[in-house]
Design an enzyme around this catalytic site. Structure first.
Site, PDB file in Angstrom:
ATOM      1  N   ASN A  78       0.848  -1.185   0.000  1.00 16.28           N
ATOM      2  CA  ASN A  78       0.000   0.000   0.000  1.00 16.28           C
ATOM      3  C   ASN A  78       0.894   1.249   0.000  1.00 16.28           C
ATOM      4  O   ASN A  78       1.717   1.428   0.898  1.00 16.28           O
ATOM      5  CB  ASN A  78      -0.903  -0.021   1.230  1.00 16.28           C
ATOM      6  CG  ASN A  78      -1.934   1.090   1.201  1.00 16.28           C
ATOM      7  OD1 ASN A  78      -1.602   2.246   0.955  1.00 16.28           O
ATOM      8  ND2 ASN A  78      -3.179   0.764   1.470  1.00 16.28           N
ATOM      9  N   HIS A  88       0.982   6.103   2.149  1.00 19.16           N
ATOM     10  CA  HIS A  88       1.744   6.982   3.042  1.00 19.16           C
ATOM     11  C   HIS A  88       2.952   7.623   2.386  1.00 19.16           C
ATOM     12  O   HIS A  88       3.558   8.533   2.953  1.00 19.16           O
ATOM     13  CB  HIS A  88       2.090   6.245   4.332  1.00 19.16           C
ATOM     14  CG  HIS A  88       0.854   5.985   5.151  1.00 19.16           C
ATOM     15  ND1 HIS A  88       0.030   6.998   5.580  1.00 19.16           N
ATOM     16  CD2 HIS A  88       0.275   4.832   5.561  1.00 19.16           C
ATOM     17  CE1 HIS A  88      -0.992   6.486   6.238  1.00 19.16           C
ATOM     18  NE2 HIS A  88      -0.877   5.170   6.235  1.00 19.16           N
ATOM     19  N   HIS A 136      -5.514   3.736  -1.631  1.00 26.09           N
ATOM     20  CA  HIS A 136      -6.849   4.126  -1.154  1.00 26.09           C
ATOM     21  C   HIS A 136      -7.118   5.553  -1.609  1.00 26.09           C
ATOM     22  O   HIS A 136      -6.469   6.491  -1.150  1.00 26.09           O
ATOM     23  CB  HIS A 136      -6.888   4.033   0.375  1.00 26.09           C
ATOM     24  CG  HIS A 136      -8.242   4.309   0.971  1.00 26.09           C
ATOM     25  ND1 HIS A 136      -8.507   4.118   2.309  1.00 26.09           N
ATOM     26  CD2 HIS A 136      -9.399   4.759   0.440  1.00 26.09           C
ATOM     27  CE1 HIS A 136      -9.759   4.440   2.566  1.00 26.09           C
ATOM     28  NE2 HIS A 136     -10.321   4.834   1.445  1.00 26.09           N
ATOM     29  N   ARG A 146      -9.295   8.288  -1.029  1.00 23.83           N
ATOM     30  CA  ARG A 146     -10.292   8.707  -0.037  1.00 23.83           C
ATOM     31  C   ARG A 146     -11.140   9.857  -0.572  1.00 23.83           C
ATOM     32  O   ARG A 146     -10.701  10.635  -1.410  1.00 23.83           O
ATOM     33  CB  ARG A 146      -9.601   9.131   1.260  1.00 23.83           C
ATOM     34  CG  ARG A 146      -8.915   7.996   2.000  1.00 23.83           C
ATOM     35  CD  ARG A 146      -8.332   8.487   3.324  1.00 23.83           C
ATOM     36  NE  ARG A 146      -9.399   8.899   4.228  1.00 23.83           N
ATOM     37  CZ  ARG A 146      -9.845   8.169   5.266  1.00 23.83           C
ATOM     38  NH1 ARG A 146      -9.282   7.005   5.530  1.00 23.83           N
ATOM     39  NH2 ARG A 146     -10.805   8.610   6.020  1.00 23.83           N
ATOM     40  N   ARG A 167      -6.933  12.996   1.202  1.00 28.60           N
ATOM     41  CA  ARG A 167      -5.884  13.403   2.148  1.00 28.60           C
ATOM     42  C   ARG A 167      -4.498  12.910   1.762  1.00 28.60           C
ATOM     43  O   ARG A 167      -3.511  13.438   2.245  1.00 28.60           O
ATOM     44  CB  ARG A 167      -6.223  12.947   3.572  1.00 28.60           C
ATOM     45  CG  ARG A 167      -6.155  11.462   3.791  1.00 28.60           C
ATOM     46  CD  ARG A 167      -6.359  11.083   5.248  1.00 28.60           C
ATOM     47  NE  ARG A 167      -7.684  11.446   5.714  1.00 28.60           N
ATOM     48  CZ  ARG A 167      -8.189  11.035   6.874  1.00 28.60           C
ATOM     49  NH1 ARG A 167      -7.482  10.249   7.663  1.00 28.60           N
ATOM     50  NH2 ARG A 167      -9.397  11.384   7.246  1.00 28.60           N
ATOM     51  N   GLU A 208      -8.568   0.639  -3.073  1.00 27.34           N
ATOM     52  CA  GLU A 208      -9.443   0.700  -1.902  1.00 27.34           C
ATOM     53  C   GLU A 208     -10.290   1.964  -2.004  1.00 27.34           C
ATOM     54  O   GLU A 208      -9.770   3.039  -2.351  1.00 27.34           O
ATOM     55  CB  GLU A 208      -8.618   0.736  -0.613  1.00 27.34           C
ATOM     56  CG  GLU A 208      -7.811  -0.525  -0.386  1.00 27.34           C
ATOM     57  CD  GLU A 208      -7.001  -0.482   0.895  1.00 27.34           C
ATOM     58  OE1 GLU A 208      -6.579  -1.553   1.344  1.00 27.34           O
ATOM     59  OE2 GLU A 208      -6.786   0.621   1.446  1.00 27.34           O
ATOM     60  N   THR A 218      -8.486   3.683   8.518  1.00 25.98           N
ATOM     61  CA  THR A 218      -9.710   2.868   8.557  1.00 25.98           C
ATOM     62  C   THR A 218      -9.808   2.148   9.900  1.00 25.98           C
ATOM     63  O   THR A 218      -8.885   1.453  10.312  1.00 25.98           O
ATOM     64  CB  THR A 218      -9.696   1.840   7.415  1.00 25.98           C
ATOM     65  OG1 THR A 218      -9.481   2.538   6.183  1.00 25.98           O
ATOM     66  CG2 THR A 218     -11.012   1.105   7.338  1.00 25.98           C
ATOM     67  N   GLU A 230     -11.399  -9.310   2.516  1.00 27.05           N
ATOM     68  CA  GLU A 230     -10.138  -8.987   3.175  1.00 27.05           C
ATOM     69  C   GLU A 230     -10.437  -8.812   4.661  1.00 27.05           C
ATOM     70  O   GLU A 230     -11.219  -7.931   5.042  1.00 27.05           O
ATOM     71  CB  GLU A 230      -9.509  -7.722   2.605  1.00 27.05           C
ATOM     72  CG  GLU A 230      -8.200  -7.381   3.300  1.00 27.05           C
ATOM     73  CD  GLU A 230      -7.413  -6.260   2.626  1.00 27.05           C
ATOM     74  OE1 GLU A 230      -6.487  -5.744   3.276  1.00 27.05           O
ATOM     75  OE2 GLU A 230      -7.726  -5.910   1.471  1.00 27.05           O
ATOM     76  N   HIS A 253      -4.167  -4.625   7.684  1.00 25.08           N
ATOM     77  CA  HIS A 253      -4.355  -3.490   8.583  1.00 25.08           C
ATOM     78  C   HIS A 253      -3.507  -3.658   9.851  1.00 25.08           C
ATOM     79  O   HIS A 253      -3.713  -4.585  10.634  1.00 25.08           O
ATOM     80  CB  HIS A 253      -5.813  -3.262   8.996  1.00 25.08           C
ATOM     81  CG  HIS A 253      -6.022  -1.854   9.516  1.00 25.08           C
ATOM     82  ND1 HIS A 253      -6.154  -0.771   8.678  1.00 25.08           N
ATOM     83  CD2 HIS A 253      -6.059  -1.357  10.763  1.00 25.08           C
ATOM     84  CE1 HIS A 253      -6.290   0.336   9.398  1.00 25.08           C
ATOM     85  NE2 HIS A 253      -6.233   0.005  10.668  1.00 25.08           N
TER      86      HIS A 253
END
Length: 243
Positions: free
Chosen positions: A6, A9, A42, A44, A48, A70, A101, A151, A191
Site C-alpha cells: 500500500n 503513506h 486508497h 479517499r 488526504r 481501496e 480505517t 479482506e 491493517h
C-alpha cells in the site's frame, strides 16, 4: 502468499508540504521491482493522500502486477473505478474524522445497496473484495452480495495490548479465514501488520494475500523502499514455508 504494498503513506508525506515529492507512482515502481505482487492504494473522499492524478498515472505505469483500489462504496468512487479499471476494487468503510480505517465494512446492514453497487463494478470486469471484520455474519453477507473475496481486518490483532488478547484475535482470524474459504471466497488480510507481528497471520493457510502499507513505508526511511519490501516479503515467505 502474495504481498500487496500500500503506497498511501508515500503520498501522505508529499501532502504534508503540498509538493511533488515523494512520488507515490515512483514508489509503486520500486515496490513492483522489489517483489511486490500487487500495488494497493486508497483514494479517499477527502483526498488526504492519494490524488486523482496519482490514480491515472498508476494505471498508465504499473503493468506487470495488479492494481487494488481501496475506496468507499460511493457513486463518485464507482465512476472513477469504472473509468480507471483497476484489476480489483476493495470496498472499505470511511469516516472523514478517522486517522485510518477503523474497522470493517458492515455488509450485513448494507446488503441491498452493495449487491447493486458490486454488480455494476463486476459488469465492467473489475474484481471486488470487501474489507470486513472477521465475523461469520459478515462473511455470509459478503457471499450474498456477490463478491469474489473478503479482506479480513487485522487491526484488533495488531493493536492487542496483551499476549492473551493477541492470541484470541489470531484465533478469530483463523476461524474466519477457514469459514470464508469453505464458503468459496478468496481470503485476504490487512491493517496494522508490521515486521514483528506479520508471521502468525501469514501462517494462516487459508489467507492468500496480505496488504501492508504503513510499516513498509515507515521503515523505508531507514532501509530504503526496495529493502523494506524485500524484508516483508521474506518474512511472509518464511512463515508459509513452515506450514
Amino acid at each position: 502468499m502474495r504481498l500487496g504494498v500500500n503506497i498511501d503513506h508515500i503520498a501522505t508525506v508529499r501532502e504534508a508540504r503540498k509538493t511533488y515529492e515523494p512520488d507515490p507512482v515512483k514508489g509503486a515502481l520500486i515496490a513492483q521491482d522489489a517483489g511486490a505482487d500487487q500495488i494497493t492504494f486508497h483514494l479517499r473522499e477527502d483526498r488526504r493522500h492519494i490524488q486523482d492524478e496519482d490514480v491515472l498515472r498508476l494505471r498508465c505505469t504499473i503493468k506487470r502486477i495488479p492494481l487494488n483500489m481501496e475506496m468507499a462504496p460511493t457513486e463518485e468512487m464507482k465512476k472513477i473505478a469504472i473509468d480507471v479499471k483497476p484489476e480489483r476494487v476493495t470496498l472499505v468503510p470511511e469516516k472523514r474524522e478517522e486517522v485510518t480505517t477503523e474497522g470493517g465494512l458492515d455488509v450485513v446492514s448494507m446488503k441491498d445497496y452493495l449487491e447493486k453497487y458490486i454488480k455494476e463494478l463486476r459488469k465492467n470486469n473489475i474484481s471486488v473484495a470487501l474489507f470486513i471484520d472477521p465475523e461469520e455474519d459478515q462473511i455470509d453477507a459478503s457471499l450474498q452480495v456477490g463478491v469474489d473475496a473478503v479482506e479480513l481486518h487485522t487491526g484488533e490483532y495488531a493493536n492487542a495490548s496483551t499476549d492473551i488478547k493477541r492470541k484470541k484475535e489470531l484465533e478469530r482470524l483463523k476461524k474466519a479465514a477457514k469459514y470464508a474459504k469453505e464458503k468459496g471466497l478468496d481470503v485476504f488480510a490487512g491493517h496494522g501488520l508490521t515486521y514483528t507481528n506479520v508471521q502468525p497471520v501469514a501462517s494462516i493457510m487459508e489467507i492468500e494475500e496480505l496488504n501492508i502499507g504503513h510499516s513498509i513505508i515507515a521503515n523505508s526511511i531507514f532501509w530504503g523502499l526496495e529493502e523494506a519490501v524485500r524484508k516483508m516479503k521474506k518474512l511472509i515467505l518464511e512463515a508459509r514455508r513452515e506450514l
